[in-house]
Design a protein around this motif. Structure first.
Motif, PDB file in Angstrom:
ATOM      1  N   GLU A  27       1.708  -1.282  59.562  1.00 10.86           N
ATOM      2  CA  GLU A  27       2.496  -1.491  60.505  1.00 10.86           C
ATOM      3  C   GLU A  27       3.215  -2.704  60.837  1.00 10.86           C
ATOM      4  N   HIS A  28       2.798  -3.615  59.860  1.00 11.90           N
ATOM      5  CA  HIS A  28       3.550  -4.860  59.874  1.00 11.90           C
ATOM      6  C   HIS A  28       5.222  -4.890  59.895  1.00 11.90           C
ATOM      7  N   SER A  29       5.901  -5.922  60.474  1.00 14.35           N
ATOM      8  CA  SER A  29       7.081  -5.599  60.594  1.00 14.35           C
ATOM      9  C   SER A  29       7.879  -5.664  59.110  1.00 14.35           C
ATOM     10  N   ASP A  30       7.406  -6.318  58.288  1.00 21.56           N
ATOM     11  CA  ASP A  30       8.207  -6.290  57.049  1.00 21.56           C
ATOM     12  C   ASP A  30       8.012  -5.066  56.115  1.00 21.56           C
ATOM     13  N   HIS A  31       7.397  -4.113  56.674  1.00 19.11           N
ATOM     14  CA  HIS A  31       7.080  -2.908  56.069  1.00 19.11           C
ATOM     15  C   HIS A  31       7.384  -1.665  57.085  1.00 19.11           C
ATOM     16  N   VAL A  32       7.930  -1.815  58.131  1.00 14.88           N
ATOM     17  CA  VAL A  32       8.198  -0.805  59.035  1.00 14.88           C
ATOM     18  C   VAL A  32       9.557  -1.096  59.849  1.00 14.88           C
ATOM     19  N   SER A  33      10.412  -2.395  59.785  1.00 17.21           N
ATOM     20  CA  SER A  33      11.286  -2.661  60.583  1.00 17.21           C
ATOM     21  C   SER A  33      12.502  -1.715  60.653  1.00 17.21           C
ATOM     22  N   GLY A  34      12.413  -1.062  59.415  1.00 16.31           N
ATOM     23  CA  GLY A  34      13.650  -0.096  59.391  1.00 16.31           C
ATOM     24  C   GLY A  34      13.376   1.495  59.688  1.00 16.31           C
ATOM     25  N   LEU A  35      12.243   1.492  59.962  1.00 15.09           N
ATOM     26  CA  LEU A  35      11.621   3.021  60.113  1.00 15.09           C
ATOM     27  C   LEU A  35      12.206   3.730  61.330  1.00 15.09           C
ATOM     28  N   ARG A  41      -0.737   4.860  65.440  1.00 15.14           N
ATOM     29  CA  ARG A  41      -0.796   4.475  66.718  1.00 15.14           C
ATOM     30  C   ARG A  41      -0.349   3.130  66.976  1.00 15.14           C
ATOM     31  N   ALA A  42      -0.360   2.135  66.031  1.00 17.56           N
ATOM     32  CA  ALA A  42       0.218   0.900  66.035  1.00 17.56           C
ATOM     33  C   ALA A  42       1.648   0.915  65.740  1.00 17.56           C
ATOM     34  N   ILE A  43       2.215   1.843  65.093  1.00 12.07           N
ATOM     35  CA  ILE A  43       3.700   2.143  65.102  1.00 12.07           C
ATOM     36  C   ILE A  43       4.353   2.562  66.449  1.00 12.07           C
ATOM     37  N   ARG A  44       3.376   3.516  67.033  1.00 16.42           N
ATOM     38  CA  ARG A  44       3.950   4.000  68.372  1.00 16.42           C
ATOM     39  C   ARG A  44       4.178   3.037  69.455  1.00 16.42           C
ATOM     40  N   SER A  45       3.379   2.083  69.196  1.00 15.64           N
ATOM     41  CA  SER A  45       3.062   1.000  70.428  1.00 15.64           C
ATOM     42  C   SER A  45       4.183  -0.072  70.108  1.00 15.64           C
ATOM     43  N   MET A  46       5.042  -0.079  68.973  1.00 20.07           N
ATOM     44  CA  MET A  46       5.800  -0.966  68.531  1.00 20.07           C
ATOM     45  C   MET A  46       7.318  -0.660  69.117  1.00 20.07           C
ATOM     46  N   LYS A  47       7.870  -1.268  70.361  1.00 19.57           N
ATOM     47  CA  LYS A  47       8.836  -1.039  71.230  1.00 19.57           C
ATOM     48  C   LYS A  47      10.092  -1.471  70.388  1.00 19.57           C
ATOM     49  N   SER A  48      10.121  -2.450  69.451  1.00 17.77           N
ATOM     50  CA  SER A  48      11.242  -2.710  68.469  1.00 17.77           C
ATOM     51  C   SER A  48      11.610  -1.738  67.647  1.00 17.77           C
ATOM     52  N   LEU A  49      10.814  -0.822  67.386  1.00 17.53           N
ATOM     53  CA  LEU A  49      11.331   0.359  66.471  1.00 17.53           C
ATOM     54  C   LEU A  49      12.152   1.547  67.110  1.00 17.53           C
ATOM     55  N   GLY A  50      12.006   1.448  68.666  1.00 21.99           N
ATOM     56  CA  GLY A  50      12.668   2.641  69.297  1.00 21.99           C
ATOM     57  C   GLY A  50      11.986   3.889  69.170  1.00 21.99           C
ATOM     58  N   ALA A  51      12.566   4.785  69.866  1.00 19.34           N
ATOM     59  CA  ALA A  51      11.919   6.270  69.919  1.00 19.34           C
ATOM     60  C   ALA A  51      11.927   6.968  68.437  1.00 19.34           C
ATOM     61  N   ILE A  52      10.720   7.541  68.159  1.00 19.88           N
ATOM     62  CA  ILE A  52      10.733   8.041  66.917  1.00 19.88           C
ATOM     63  C   ILE A  52      10.115   9.472  67.399  1.00 19.88           C
ATOM     64  N   ASP A  53      10.622  10.547  66.781  1.00 23.97           N
ATOM     65  CA  ASP A  53      10.097  11.739  67.064  1.00 23.97           C
ATOM     66  C   ASP A  53       8.642  12.158  66.451  1.00 23.97           C
ATOM     67  N   ASP A  54       7.838  12.479  67.536  1.00 21.90           N
ATOM     68  CA  ASP A  54       6.436  12.500  67.178  1.00 21.90           C
ATOM     69  C   ASP A  54       6.124  13.759  66.085  1.00 21.90           C
ATOM     70  N   THR A  55       7.048  14.682  65.954  1.00 18.62           N
ATOM     71  CA  THR A  55       6.914  15.780  65.151  1.00 18.62           C
ATOM     72  C   THR A  55       7.056  15.130  63.635  1.00 18.62           C
ATOM     73  N   LEU A  56       7.558  13.890  63.346  1.00 17.43           N
ATOM     74  CA  LEU A  56       7.810  13.503  62.002  1.00 17.43           C
ATOM     75  C   LEU A  56       6.635  12.876  61.276  1.00 17.43           C
ATOM     76  N   PHE A  57       5.393  12.544  62.261  1.00 16.22           N
ATOM     77  CA  PHE A  57       4.475  11.718  61.969  1.00 16.22           C
ATOM     78  C   PHE A  57       3.326  12.916  61.318  1.00 16.22           C
ATOM     79  N   HIS A  58       2.857  12.421  59.982  1.00 15.16           N
ATOM     80  CA  HIS A  58       1.695  13.024  59.389  1.00 15.16           C
ATOM     81  C   HIS A  58       0.577  12.179  59.062  1.00 15.16           C
TER      82      HIS A  58
END
Length: 266
Positions: free
Chosen positions: A57-65, A84-101
């Motif tokens: 979940e570090h930003s240099d791996h997920v900032s565009g997620l 869980r860590a990605i879901r807590s990152m407000k900087s990423l904005g809302a991500i549809d839960d159904t996309l996570f596997h």
């Protein structure tokens, strides 16, 4: 199978791997615009991706997620801790839960024609993994952000046709550089990053006659140089008396943080 890096470095990471029927993206640590431009260089689009594999979940791996997921609705594969860590990152904005596997280290899963094997790595993140990806003809791996390697990592990198392997820093540059002491200790520790020397030692353990290409990736901007990483890794392989290979026996290039790499076709 083909394999290329759109960006690799301490400021952002995104890799593309696939074959004639299925492609996946590994990490989205740069802008959606840069990802799309990188894909376009080899006549792919972000929408072509069957899945987005997240290492951690570090930003240099997920900032565009967030942007990529909202625009293209690509399924996201990651460990439970990483999600869980990605879901807590407000900087990423809302991500549809159904996309996570949810995936588990050392348990294979299949996307189209690709069998994907995540394996555990040591890094100061929630539950980080690297990935080995294969089809019925070839195998590649992306392995960065690890403080050390063990037998399990060696086993997962054995028998590959190509790989992207971390060569993050030169130890001397890091030790005498401007980073604060605690950050130097983090990078040098068991949950940090592989040095050029350690990368070369690991590479010498997994080389085989079938390897077509090795990318060195995730180089530090402050504590490394591409030529230094290249020469150090080659020298470590050449000096290793336990392997029959020399540093000039295989193709090796440094994956850039700002430019798309060559396309390696296996």
């Amino acid at each position: 199978m083909d394999f290329f890096s759109i960006a690799s470095g301490s400021s952002g990471n995104c890799i593309c791997v696939g074959d004639s029927s299925t492609h996946v993206m590994i990490d989205a640590g740069i802008s959606g615009k840069r990802i799309e431009a990188g894909m376009n260089q080899y006549d792919y689009t972000t929408a072509d991706m069957a899945g987005l594999l997240v290492t951690h979940e570090h930003s240099d791996h997920v900032s565009g997620l967030g942007v990529v997921s909202r625009k293209y609705h690509i399924p996201i594969y990651a460990t439970a801790g990483t999600i869980r860590a990605i879901r807590s990152m407000k900087s990423l904005g809302a991500i549809d839960d159904t996309l996570f596997h949810v995936i588990k280290p050392d348990e294979d899963f299949v996307l189209g024609s690709l069998k994907i094997h995540p394996f555990h790595i040591s890094h100061d993140a929630a539950d980080p993994v690297a990935y080995r990806i294969e089809n019925d003809k070839s195998k590649v791996a992306v392995c960065t952000d690890l403080g050390y390697y063990d037998n399990n990592i060696v086993e997962n990198l054995t028998g590959l046709d190509a790989m992207l392997l971390e060569a993050n820093h030169d130890i001397h540059m890091l030790e005498v550089g401007s980073y604060p002491y605690h950050l130097k200790q983090r990078i040098l520790g068991n949950y940090g990053h592989l040095s050029n020397e350690t990368s070369g030692k690991l590479l010498s353990k997994v080389l085989n006659d079938n390897i077509k290409h090795v990318f060195l990736g995730h180089l530090s901007h402050e504590n490394n140089y591409p030529d230094l990483a290249y020469e150090t890794v080659r020298l470590e392989v050449t000096m290793d008396e336990t392997t029959p290979y020399k540093g000039n026996d295989f193709n090796i290039t440094v994956a850039s943080r700002s430019e798309v790499s060559q396309l390696v076709v296996i």
